[in-house]
Every structure is written in C-alpha cells, then in structure tokens.
Design an enzyme around this catalytic site. Structure first.
Site, PDB file in Angstrom:
ATOM      1  CG  ASP A 155      19.443  74.585 -22.446  1.00  0.00           C
ATOM      2  OD1 ASP A 155      18.259  74.411 -21.960  1.00  0.00           O
ATOM      3  OD2 ASP A 155      20.455  74.906 -21.651  1.00  0.00           O
ATOM      4  CG  HIS A 198      26.679  77.867 -21.641  1.00  0.00           C
ATOM      5  ND1 HIS A 198      26.834  77.718 -20.218  1.00  0.00           N
ATOM      6  CD2 HIS A 198      26.293  77.612 -22.549  1.00  0.00           C
ATOM      7  CE1 HIS A 198      26.048  78.275 -20.083  1.00  0.00           C
ATOM      8  NE2 HIS A 198      25.346  77.961 -21.724  1.00  0.00           N
ATOM      9  CD  GLN A 266      23.706  74.386 -22.880  1.00  0.00           C
ATOM     10  OE1 GLN A 266      23.874  73.614 -22.251  1.00  0.00           O
ATOM     11  NE2 GLN A 266      23.108  75.429 -22.598  1.00  0.00           N
ATOM     12  NE  ARG A 296      17.254  85.531 -18.743  1.00  0.00           N
ATOM     13  CZ  ARG A 296      18.296  84.316 -19.084  1.00  0.00           C
ATOM     14  NH1 ARG A 296      19.458  83.662 -19.267  1.00  0.00           N
ATOM     15  NH2 ARG A 296      17.463  83.532 -18.055  1.00  0.00           N
ATOM     16  CG  ASP A 298      22.226  81.908 -19.329  1.00  0.00           C
ATOM     17  OD1 ASP A 298      21.218  81.894 -19.212  1.00  0.00           O
ATOM     18  OD2 ASP A 298      23.450  81.410 -19.935  1.00  0.00           O
ATOM     19  CD  GLU A 340      20.388  82.544 -15.631  1.00  0.00           C
ATOM     20  OE1 GLU A 340      18.770  81.602 -15.097  1.00  0.00           O
ATOM     21  OE2 GLU A 340      20.989  82.288 -15.873  1.00  0.00           O
ATOM     22  CG  HIS A 404      13.655  80.334 -20.275  1.00  0.00           C
ATOM     23  ND1 HIS A 404      13.999  81.281 -19.695  1.00  0.00           N
ATOM     24  CD2 HIS A 404      14.262  79.872 -20.951  1.00  0.00           C
ATOM     25  CE1 HIS A 404      15.086  81.514 -19.070  1.00  0.00           C
ATOM     26  NE2 HIS A 404      15.403  80.802 -19.697  1.00  0.00           N
ATOM     27  CG  ASP A 405      15.260  77.657 -16.462  1.00  0.00           C
ATOM     28  OD1 ASP A 405      15.673  77.960 -17.789  1.00  0.00           O
ATOM     29  OD2 ASP A 405      16.679  79.599 -16.695  1.00  0.00           O
ATOM     30  NE  ARG A 529      14.945  73.727 -18.455  1.00  0.00           N
ATOM     31  CZ  ARG A 529      15.940  74.273 -18.771  1.00  0.00           C
ATOM     32  NH1 ARG A 529      16.603  75.009 -18.201  1.00  0.00           N
ATOM     33  NH2 ARG A 529      17.170  73.507 -19.367  1.00  0.00           N
TER      34      ARG A 529
HETATM   35  C1  GLC Z   1      19.829  80.109 -18.111  1.00  0.00           C
HETATM   36  C2  GLC Z   1      18.813  79.735 -19.007  1.00  0.00           C
HETATM   37  C3  GLC Z   1      18.195  78.195 -19.035  1.00  0.00           C
HETATM   38  C4  GLC Z   1      19.823  77.100 -18.986  1.00  0.00           C
HETATM   39  C5  GLC Z   1      20.951  77.121 -18.605  1.00  0.00           C
HETATM   40  C6  GLC Z   1      21.874  77.220 -19.715  1.00  0.00           C
HETATM   41  O1  GLC Z   1      19.783  79.352 -17.364  1.00  0.00           O
HETATM   42  O2  GLC Z   1      17.730  80.449 -18.257  1.00  0.00           O
HETATM   43  O3  GLC Z   1      17.713  78.285 -19.500  1.00  0.00           O
HETATM   44  O4  GLC Z   1      19.199  76.248 -19.315  1.00  0.00           O
HETATM   45  O5  GLC Z   1      21.304  78.954 -18.683  1.00  0.00           O
HETATM   46  O6  GLC Z   1      22.580  77.972 -20.459  1.00  0.00           O
HETATM   47  C1  GLC Z   2      20.067  76.140 -12.153  1.00  0.00           C
HETATM   48  C2  GLC Z   2      21.135  77.733 -12.604  1.00  0.00           C
HETATM   49  C3  GLC Z   2      20.859  78.426 -13.670  1.00  0.00           C
HETATM   50  C4  GLC Z   2      19.928  77.434 -14.675  1.00  0.00           C
HETATM   51  C5  GLC Z   2      18.799  76.739 -14.124  1.00  0.00           C
HETATM   52  C6  GLC Z   2      18.480  76.679 -15.385  1.00  0.00           C
HETATM   53  O1  GLC Z   2      18.633  76.759 -11.263  1.00  0.00           O
HETATM   54  O2  GLC Z   2      21.332  78.068 -11.430  1.00  0.00           O
HETATM   55  O3  GLC Z   2      21.359  79.136 -13.784  1.00  0.00           O
HETATM   56  O4  GLC Z   2      19.093  78.813 -15.452  1.00  0.00           O
HETATM   57  O5  GLC Z   2      18.863  75.874 -13.388  1.00  0.00           O
HETATM   58  O6  GLC Z   2      17.388  75.172 -14.811  1.00  0.00           O
END
Ligand code: GLC
Ligand code: GLC
Length: 654
Positions: A155, A198, A266, A296, A298, A340, A404-405, A529
């Site tokens: 990931d 996680h 995860q 950050r 997460d 986040e 990045h998402d 992504r």
């Molecule tokens: C966060 C990250 C995302 C990741 C997810 C799990 O939202 O931005 O890229 O997949 O967490 O850690």
């Molecule tokens: C969802 C989750 C976020 C994660 C993202 C990844 O929006 O809320 O935490 O980063 O998905 O695509």
C-alpha cells in the site's frame, strides 16, 4: 443533571491532582538526575500543563483497568525517557516554538509531497535535490511512508513493519536523520506519516501473534469465527470494497479472523489494550526525535470500533488523539499533528483544534474545486466554504488539489441539494466527467473503487491529466493546452490564497501526466491510485526556465503564486471572508490581515465573465484596480471583465 456534571468534574480534577502528586516524585527520582535542573523545570511545567488532558484521555480509555495507575505511570515514564533522548537541536526548536506556537500559519509556509523513490530514487538523492525545493519556495515536505514494510504490495508503504528501520531501497535511519537536519537548516519542515491505526502483518507484534502468542493477539482485533465480524459488518462500509468485501481477513495458521479495514496485510490495532497505546506512543516520539516537525495522523477516524456503529469518528478515536497530543506537547512540543480524516465535512472539523490536530487536510475544498471546474458553477463551493471553512483560529487547513490518494466526492449532500442538484446524480456525473466518459469532458482519469450498484466512484489522475492537459497534448490542440494550463493555475491559485498551508504534489508544478504503467505491475495493478503516483520527470523539469514550453508556462505560474503568497501578509494568519460576486461562475473571497486586505477572484468558466462595478464599489474597491497576479491595471467603470479561467487578486485600499 448540571449538579451531577459538576460533581463529576470536581472528582476528575481531584483524581488528576492526586495522580500527579503521586507520579511526579517517582518520575523525578528516575529521570531528573539525567538532565540540567533548568531543563527539568521546563519539562515539569509542560507536564503539569498537559497532564489533565492526558489523564482524562487515558481515564476514558483505560480507567476501568485494575492497574490503571500503573499504565499511566508507564506511559509517562516512556514519554519522559524519549524526551531525555531528544537531540539538543530539537530541544532548541521546542523552545523556539514556545514563542511562536502558530508557526504553521505563516504565509511563508508552502507544502510539497512526494514518494522518495519516485522523486529522487533514495534519501541521498533527495538531499541533493533540496535546491529544487528551495527554488520553488517549499517549507514543508511530506514524504510518503519510507519505513520497513513487506516486499511487493505494501500500500505504498502504508503497511509499516517497523518505525525503527528505513526501507533499505531508499536508505537508512541515519540518512533519514541527516535529511531531517538538512531540510531544517534550509527552512523546510519534515512531515511524515504516523500510521497508527494498523501495522503490517510483518510487524514484530503481528509476527508474535501469528506464532500463536495470545498476549500479542490482544494487540490486534481477532475473532475465532464469523459471529462478531458479521455483526460488525452489518453497519460498516468497506474502504476498499474491490479488494475485500468487508473488513476482516482470515488467517489459517491461527484460524482467526483479523480486523483489516484496508488491505488484508494491514492489521488494525486494538487501542483497548494500553500496551498498544504505549508502544505506538514510543514510535510517535521516536519519529519526533528524528526531526519530524509535522506528523500526519493516518486513517485517524478508524482507531475505535463499537458494535452497531460505522466504526469511524467515534468519540474514542478523538480521545486517543487528545492523549497523543498531550504527550507530544510534553515530550516533543515543536511537533504539530495533521489529521487525515477523509470523511463527512462536519466530522473532518471535529479533529481540528489545539487539543487534537493543529492541521488538517481539507478534502471538501479539494473535491469542490474539481466540482466547480466540471460544472463551471461555484455555488456549491461557496456555500460549503461559507458554512465550514472557519475553524479554530489557532489551527490551520492544509489545502490541496490532489494527493497520493483518490479524489472522493466528499462534500455534504445538504450543500448540493441547497442549489437544486440531486447529490447522488451529481456524484455520478462528476465521476463520469473525470473518467472522461461524459461527452465533452476534458479530463483523463480512472475510477477507483467503483460501486457497480450506485455508479459511484472515486477518481484517480494527476492534476494536469484531470485538468485536460493530457488530452490537449495528445490532440496537439494549442487552445486546449492553454485552457488546461489555466485550470491548473486556477486551482492552485485558490489553494495558495484561501487560508492555510498549500500542498503541492511534486510534479504538478510541471504538469506531469498520468502514468499507466502500473497496470503491468503485479504489485500495483488493481489499485488505480498508482496512475497519479508518477515518477518525477527530471528531464521535463529542465524546461521549467523556458517560458515557451508547457512546463515553463506552468512552473512560471506556480512561482508567481508562491512569490505572491510569501510577500503578502494577507496570506498569513488572516481571516477569509467569502463574498457574493453576483456571478455564479466566479468564486470570490477577501483575505484580511490587520490593515491589509485583498479580494481574490477565480473564474471557473471557459467564457469571459463580468462582475457589476457597483458590487465592487460596495465591497470597498476603487474604479481603478490592480491585479497582483498579472500586474495589470483595469478601470472598472460599469463592469469588471474576467477572462476565461482568470485568477486575480485585487488589492483593496484601507
Ligand atoms: C491513508 C493513506 C492511504 C492508505 C490508507 C491506509 O488513508 O492516505 O494511502 O491506503 O491510509 O493506510
Ligand atoms: C478513504 C479513507 C481514507 C483512505 C482513502 C484511501 O477515503 O477514509 O482514510 O486514505 O480511502 O483511498
């Protein structure tokens, strides 16, 4: 009722005071001899100030444990230990920030993000590229997770196996520390992720759990059969439904179902276990001691689970952050938290405060910028911002165009309905538009986690590709190229000026486009992504000084925006006031700092738009106006005419 609350409060205050009275001498005895008396005094002072918040948090989480006092003591002892280990240069930064606690609100803050491997191969390479960052004016650098994680799919590093070891492909722990120092010396704050919801299934705790150790199995959320998973899943929405339907994965070696909100490698941590809290807190302070200035947080919304709920944004999730916040204020006060939470706008806001996260992504603004670009209509954007842009004045947004998402259509249904659209239809339209399916769409993007039932999808794509540059270049259409460049600068113009830290995905300042190669990589295919996590093109960056080239035109526009931001206090700790421009295509707001005031205008349509002059006069502007972006002077006698996708900043005399 009121009386009951008051007694509860008083008894909590008594507990706080009594616990501190018992604890302090014990900490002093163990740790005071290791530092200068003055230093200890400063620490003790911070401890006293932050202890109530810490204690209340821990009490909420673990107050029922028979050995609660022991847990409080061991958590504080670990934190004190980490503080003692903190390098003196960082302790000096702690002292500096005491006098400038809202340092992140400065107009000099300009953020950037990247994957180290995709940007510069490794950490050493990144150190060599610092001049590129300083040239662009970057003062905040978010690096995607670079710690040890499973080979192959991980990931993008968000499956962390250890915070004490850097992924050998990019370097070592020493490299990281050196990078943090080099960045700090050039005025750039290092931002890293704290993936605390996680760990990867190769983390030491997970390995022990997989080997059958029951104590370590308590570090995660595991179930012997489907009874509880089924019960939980009745009210949970999966994050990656394409990947696993639901949130649990079965591990045959231990014959257990493990809670996995994201990918099956995860594993969600069990914060009901104080050992988990303590262990993660140590990792957090360890990162702080490497020189991380912004952490950050997460997946902040997911850390608490309760049957019958969506298991997101629960009160306990806030309490965990409050407790971590108090601990960093005690042991690493220079560091700020960034939330986040990609959730409903009303929930996003709840994480933002001095007590939780000083900074937060602004996903609502991000998605509405794209919404307005597709519809040419800024009414939903304006309405939503009026309703929810204002936050704790000590905190700050991190505004971005994409990260990045994926881009999710995370705005509030009520704001969409208020202007007369159907929220579900509108989301569907936006997904079709940005995947290029809608007739006439300029965008090149792909769906992420599409829901075949509702037709809803999130979107992947780089800023330039979504803004039309990819298609325009493929068609060799100069006019469309010009529009695309204007769109890119328009969106970035807003994030640079609306209030908060702008965050640029490195490469977007040069118009880098989608990378389709992920489809051939077994580790990446299926996760679109990767489309927008392109490799930074250094060759293209060479053209940034050539203002005839596409890269040069975009980069030049970026530089101008950064310069404007850094030279005008209206873009620092200032108030944002959204105004009615009288034209639905034009988004407008004032930024006012003491006696300085500017009016920002963004035309989201591909047509000329006009604003009646009387409105401008009413807003205090003069007939003769100067646009700080283009330097042009205009005389708006009857109306002000904006060019397609114009982004202007008008100075208002005070
Ligand atoms: C966060 C990250 C995302 C990741 C997810 C799990 O939202 O931005 O890229 O997949 O967490 O850690
Ligand atoms: C969802 C989750 C976020 C994660 C993202 C990844 O929006 O809320 O935490 O980063 O998905 O695509």
């Amino acid at each position: 009722m009121v009386h009951g609350k008051l007694t509860e409060r008083l008894s909590m205050e008594k507990k706080v005071a009594a616990t501190l009275r018992r604890l302090l001498p014990r900490l002093e005895e163990r740790f005071k001899p290791h530092v200068e008396p003055d230093e200890w005094q400063g620490f003790e002072e911070r401890l006293r100030r932050n202890f109530p918040q810490l204690f209340e948090g821990l009490h909420f989480l673990y107050g029922d444990a028979y050995d609660f006092f022991f847990h409080v003591e061991s958590i504080l002892a670990s934190a004190t230990h980490m503080w003692i280990d903190r390098p003196s240069e960082l302790k000096a930064l702690d002292a500096l920030r005491e006098y400038d606690p809202q340092w992140y609100q400065s107009n000099r803050m300009v953020g950037a993000m990247c994957y180290v491997d995709l940007f510069s191969d490794d950490i050493q390479g990144l150190i060599e590229q610092i001049p590129y960052l300083t040239e662009l004016g970057i003062t905040y650098l978010h690096l995607m997770p670079l710690f040890e994680s499973p080979e192959g799919d991980n990931d993008g590093g968000y499956a962390v196996s250890s915070y004490r070891a850097v992924n050998p492909d990019v370097g070592t722990m020493e490299d990281l520390e050196r990078l943090a120092t080099e960045l700090r010396h050039r005025g750039i704050s290092l931002v890293l992720d704290f993936v605390f919801n996680h760990t990867s299934d190769e983390h030491e705790w997970a390995k022990q759990a997989l080997a059958g150790d029951e104590d370590y199995q308590q570090y995660y959320l595991m179930f012997p059969d489907r009874t509880m998973p089924n019960a939980y899943e009745a009210s949970i929405r999966a994050v990656f439904p394409d990947e696993i339907p639901g949130c649990f994965s079965y591990r045959t070696s231990i014959k257990k179902w493990v809670w996995t909100s994201f990918y099956n490698f995860q594993w969600d941590l069990n914060y009901e276990n104080p050992e988990v809290f303590n262990g993660m807190m140590e990792s957090m302070l360890f990162l702080a001691n490497q020189g991380v200035e912004v952490l950050r947080l997460d997946a902040i919304a997911f850390t608490r689970k309760e049957l019958g709920t969506g298991c997101q944004n629960l009160p306990g999730a806030h309490v965990i952050v409050q407790a971590f916040n108090a601990l960093k204020n005690i042991a690493a006060p220079a560091m700020a938290f960034k939330s986040e939470a990609i959730v409903h706008p009303d929930e996003v806001r709840k994480y933002i405060s001095k007590e939780e996260c000083e900074l937060s992504y602004n996903p609502q603004l991000m998605s509405l910028l794209w919404e307005a670009l597709a519809t040419h209509d800024t009414r939903i954007l304006r309405r939503s911002m009026e309703r929810s842009f204002g936050i704790d004045p000590q905190a700050s947004w991190v505004n971005y165009v994409r990260c990045h998402d994926d881009i999710g259509w995370g705005f509030a249904d009520e704001d969409v309905a208020a202007v007369g659209f159907d929220p579900l239809q509108h989301r569907r339209f936006l997904s079709e538009f940005y995947t290029g399916k809608f007739p006439g769409s300029f965008a090149s993007g792909e769906p992420f986690q599409e829901d075949p039932v509702t037709g809803e999808a999130r979107i992947s794509g780089t800023c330039a590709s979504l803004a039309g540059l990819e298609k325009a270049m493929a068609e060799d259409n100069d006019e469309e190229i010009e529009w695309a460049i204007r769109r890119i600068l328009l969106l970035h113009g807003v994030v640079m000026t609306i209030g908060g830290i702008p965050l640029i995905y490195l490469g977007d300042e040069l118009g880098m486009r989608n990378n389709y190669a992920y489809k051939e990589s077994p580790d990446k295919m299926g996760d679109s992504r990767w489309l927008h996590r392109m490799r930074f093109d250094w060759e293209a960056s060479e053209r940034r000084g050539d203002f005839e080239s596409i890269e040069g035109r975009i980069y030049g526009g970026f530089s101008r925006l950064v310069q404007l931001r850094r030279q005008n206090l209206a873009f620092s700790r200032a108030e944002t006031e959204f105004v009615e421009s009288g034209n639905p295509h034009v988004f407008a707001y004032f930024r006012t700092h003491e006696s300085l005031s500017v009016l920002v205008m963004a035309n989201f349509s591909n047509q000329e738009q006009s604003i009646e002059a009387w409105r401008l006069r009413q807003l205090g502007l003069r007939k003769t106006m100067v646009d700080l972006v283009s330097g042009k002077m205009v005389v708006a006698a009857r109306e002000l005419v904006l060019e397609p996708y114009d982004f202007c900043i008008w100075a208002r005399p005070t």
